[in-house]
Design an enzyme around this catalytic site. Structure first.
Site, mmCIF file in Angstrom:
data_model
loop_
_atom_site.group_PDB
_atom_site.id
_atom_site.type_symbol
_atom_site.label_atom_id
_atom_site.label_comp_id
_atom_site.label_asym_id
_atom_site.label_seq_id
_atom_site.Cartn_x
_atom_site.Cartn_y
_atom_site.Cartn_z
ATOM 1 N N LYS A 100 26.410 53.169 27.313
ATOM 2 C CA LYS A 100 27.672 53.206 28.465
ATOM 3 C C LYS A 100 27.529 53.289 29.835
ATOM 4 O O LYS A 100 28.102 53.040 30.576
ATOM 5 C CB LYS A 100 28.877 54.377 27.867
ATOM 6 N N ASP A 137 38.262 54.181 27.310
ATOM 7 C CA ASP A 137 38.145 55.244 26.140
ATOM 8 C C ASP A 137 39.401 56.304 26.245
ATOM 9 O O ASP A 137 40.180 56.456 25.439
ATOM 10 C CB ASP A 137 36.763 55.947 26.055
ATOM 11 N N ALA A 170 30.599 66.349 26.693
ATOM 12 C CA ALA A 170 30.730 65.901 27.980
ATOM 13 C C ALA A 170 29.838 64.640 28.239
ATOM 14 O O ALA A 170 29.322 64.482 29.490
ATOM 15 C CB ALA A 170 30.353 67.040 28.982
ATOM 16 N N TYR A 315 35.173 58.590 13.900
ATOM 17 C CA TYR A 315 35.883 57.800 12.845
ATOM 18 C C TYR A 315 34.825 57.518 11.670
ATOM 19 O O TYR A 315 35.235 56.994 10.586
ATOM 20 C CB TYR A 315 36.734 56.495 13.248
ATOM 21 N N GLY A 336 39.066 59.478 14.823
ATOM 22 C CA GLY A 336 39.099 58.416 15.981
ATOM 23 C C GLY A 336 39.474 57.107 15.579
ATOM 24 O O GLY A 336 39.555 56.316 16.359
HETATM 25 N N1 LIG Z 1 37.025 56.504 18.389
HETATM 26 C C1 LIG Z 1 36.835 55.869 19.375
HETATM 27 O O1 LIG Z 1 37.276 54.896 19.939
HETATM 28 C C2 LIG Z 1 35.300 56.415 20.107
HETATM 29 C C3 LIG Z 1 34.914 56.011 21.292
HETATM 30 C C4 LIG Z 1 33.990 56.423 22.255
HETATM 31 C C5 LIG Z 1 33.230 57.478 21.480
HETATM 32 N N2 LIG Z 1 33.524 57.780 19.989
HETATM 33 C C6 LIG Z 1 32.656 58.753 19.337
HETATM 34 O O2 LIG Z 1 32.398 60.045 20.509
HETATM 35 C C7 LIG Z 1 31.177 60.620 20.029
HETATM 36 C C8 LIG Z 1 30.417 60.591 21.559
HETATM 37 O O3 LIG Z 1 30.431 59.359 22.077
HETATM 38 P P1 LIG Z 1 29.872 59.295 23.556
HETATM 39 O O4 LIG Z 1 29.874 57.994 23.914
HETATM 40 O O5 LIG Z 1 30.343 60.225 24.640
HETATM 41 O O6 LIG Z 1 28.169 59.735 23.403
HETATM 42 P P2 LIG Z 1 27.167 60.372 24.344
HETATM 43 O O7 LIG Z 1 27.611 59.765 25.687
HETATM 44 O O8 LIG Z 1 25.856 59.938 23.706
HETATM 45 O O9 LIG Z 1 27.535 62.002 24.336
HETATM 46 C C9 LIG Z 1 27.135 62.686 23.161
HETATM 47 C C10 LIG Z 1 27.681 64.056 23.379
HETATM 48 O O10 LIG Z 1 27.287 64.659 21.989
HETATM 49 C C11 LIG Z 1 26.658 65.949 22.550
HETATM 50 N N3 LIG Z 1 25.582 66.362 21.590
HETATM 51 C C12 LIG Z 1 24.557 65.514 21.070
HETATM 52 N N4 LIG Z 1 23.604 66.145 20.183
HETATM 53 C C13 LIG Z 1 24.347 67.292 20.068
HETATM 54 C C14 LIG Z 1 23.928 68.691 19.592
HETATM 55 N N5 LIG Z 1 22.853 68.523 18.454
HETATM 56 N N6 LIG Z 1 24.678 69.412 19.638
HETATM 57 C C15 LIG Z 1 25.709 69.583 20.409
HETATM 58 N N7 LIG Z 1 26.093 68.656 21.208
HETATM 59 C C16 LIG Z 1 25.264 67.560 20.831
HETATM 60 C C17 LIG Z 1 25.933 65.643 23.859
HETATM 61 O O11 LIG Z 1 25.536 66.744 24.335
HETATM 62 P P3 LIG Z 1 24.428 66.846 25.468
HETATM 63 O O12 LIG Z 1 24.939 66.544 26.917
HETATM 64 O O13 LIG Z 1 23.885 68.177 25.531
HETATM 65 O O14 LIG Z 1 23.288 65.903 25.124
HETATM 66 C C18 LIG Z 1 27.090 64.921 24.487
HETATM 67 O O15 LIG Z 1 28.326 65.668 24.787
HETATM 68 C C19 LIG Z 1 30.475 59.363 19.327
HETATM 69 O O16 LIG Z 1 30.231 59.899 17.968
HETATM 70 C C20 LIG Z 1 31.201 58.181 19.440
HETATM 71 O O17 LIG Z 1 31.260 57.249 17.988
HETATM 72 C C21 LIG Z 1 34.720 57.303 19.568
#
Ligand SMILES: NC(=O)c1ccc[n+]([C@@H]2O[C@H](COP(=O)([O-])OP(=O)(O)OC[C@H]3O[C@@H](n4cnc5c(N)ncnc54)[C@H](OP(=O)(O)O)[C@@H]3O)[C@@H](O)[C@H]2O)c1
Length: 379
Positions: A100, A137, A170, A315, A336
């Site tokens: 993204k 989003d 974040a 989800y 989600g």
């Molecule tokens: N329902 C929907 O339409 C929708 C839309 C978008 C996203 N999502 C879901 O939302 C989630 C996040 O997506 P994203 O696009 O924001 O991903 P991203 O940009 O890769 O961000 C990942 C997040 O998870 C944290 N994280 C990863 N490993 C971790 C761990 N071991 N302990 C604690 N925190 C951890 C990261 O923290 P750090 O900064 O410390 O790495 C960061 O805050 C995903 O599961 C995605 O499938 C759903």
């Protein structure tokens, strides 16, 4: 990279160029001369719900179009974007984890909000072949919690005005959700917790103008904060199903973890991946960490007031550990699904397919309702 030359040679040029950049084989018979949309991610072909949602809506509306998953590693992302730019049948794409933010420098233009959020989840291909990035989003999230879902009479949250909210994560999705929340919370406060505290601090700085009460907290402060808010949102990948690959080529999974407590799972080099044996090795190396995480989460869930809502952006699985602990300790929970459908329906109707719908005289509210309903049904 997928290397079936017999498939690639007989594909139209623009599709063959896309095929050369991605790891999954495209289904030639499903493409033909159709208009194309798709999703770019690490391995969306193995988990993304988007192809079935979009293709269900295409079929229901009788559109000659197909939505495809594009599995692409970081190293070929730029080449894929160049191939998409040249693809005349392409209407646009969705973008998911982990591209993204990394996709942004390769696009021709960015919507103001996508720039602010520093993440793109939708890319439109304009008539003159330019690729423009947007982020929907946050809007999708708000719509999913403030509008009754099909079959329900009341929304998950009646109003966010004045509510105190804890946002866990974040990353790209969290940033989009934080900007949208900051616009509607008014004097409610937004607490943001992230494993890497710098990311939470910088997000708080960015939304400070919209939300003066926003505050970054450490992962260790979640327990205190969670008992004082009306809504807890997990926007981290803690609880997400499937195997995740770190940027340095290690494999892990976060599925057994609750968002309410830290997660430090074992990381196993990709070279040691041996199917079922990976799961066994990973689980035995991570078991005590999972137990500590789950114990802390159960205990905390039991101390959170019953009125507090538990909402997860994830989800897959439909009920994460965070939501299960929330539900079994008496709280209302929401996954989600509604968010994915809300932002997919928005991107389909208002953005990616809009010129096509316009041309067919279908750009009206009845079509939007139809898309939304079909996407819920085919889930
Ligand atoms: N329902 C929907 O339409 C929708 C839309 C978008 C996203 N999502 C879901 O939302 C989630 C996040 O997506 P994203 O696009 O924001 O991903 P991203 O940009 O890769 O961000 C990942 C997040 O998870 C944290 N994280 C990863 N490993 C971790 C761990 N071991 N302990 C604690 N925190 C951890 C990261 O923290 P750090 O900064 O410390 O790495 C960061 O805050 C995903 O599961 C995605 O499938 C759903």
């Amino acid at each position: 990279m997928y290397e079936s030359t017999s498939n690639a040679v007989s594909l139209p040029n623009d599709i063959a160029r896309i095929q050369a950049c991605i790891d999954n084989p495209l289904d030639r018979s499903a493409i033909g001369k159709k208009k194309i949309a798709g999703v770019i991610g690490d391995v969306p072909s193995s988990y993304s719900k988007s192809p079935s949602l979009w293709n269900g809506a295409f079929r229901a509306l009788g559109l000659d179009a197909v939505y495809l998953p594009f599995d692409v590693p970081d190293s070929r992302l730029q080449a894929l974007v160049a191939a998409l730019r040249k693809a005349e049948h392409l209407m646009g794409v969705s973008v998911t984890v982990p591209h993204k933010t990394t996709i942004m420098p390769y696009l021709d233009d960015l919507d103001e909000q996508a720039k602010q959020i520093n993440a793109v989840n939708t890319v439109l291909r304009t008539g003159d072949g330019r690729l423009v990035g947007y982020n929907t989003d946050g809007k999708g999230f708000l719509e999913s919690i403030q509008t009754p879902q099909p079959g329900q009479t009341r929304p998950f949250v009646e109003t966010l005005k004045g509510m105190d909210v804890l946002l866990i994560g974040a990353g790209g999705a969290a940033r989009s959700v934080a900007f949208s929340l900051a616009e509607v919370l008014h004097n409610g406060s937004l607490l943001i917790s992230n494993r890497t505290s710098e990311a939470a601090l910088s997000l708080v700085e960015q939304i400070r103008e919209l939300s003066p009460d926003a505050r970054a907290i450490e992962e260790g402060e979640i327990a205190q904060a969670a008992t004082r808010v009306g809504l807890i949102i997990n926007s981290s990948t803690k609880g997400q199903g499937g195997i995740r690959k770190t940027r340095d080529g290690k494999l892990t999974t976060l599925e057994p973890y609750s968002a309410l407590a830290p997660a430090n799972p074992a990381l196993i080099p990709e070279s040691e991946y041996r199917g079922a044996e990976f799961h066994r090795a990973w689980l035995s190396a991570s078991l005590s960490d999972i137990e500590a995480n789950n114990r802390a989460s159960w205990k905390l869930a039991l101390s959170i007031p019953l009125e507090t809502g538990f909402s997860d952006l994830i989800y897959h699985p439909e009920e994460t550990v965070f939501l299960r602990h929330g539900r079994l300790s008496g709280h209302r929970t929401l996954n989600g699904k509604g968010m994915l459908i809300a932002q997919a329906a928005h991107a389909f109707f208002h953005m990616i397919c809009r010129p096509y719908l316009d041309k067919l005289g279908l750009y009206h509210s009845e079509t939007y309702r139809r898309i939304f309903k079909v996407m819920f049904e085919v889930w």
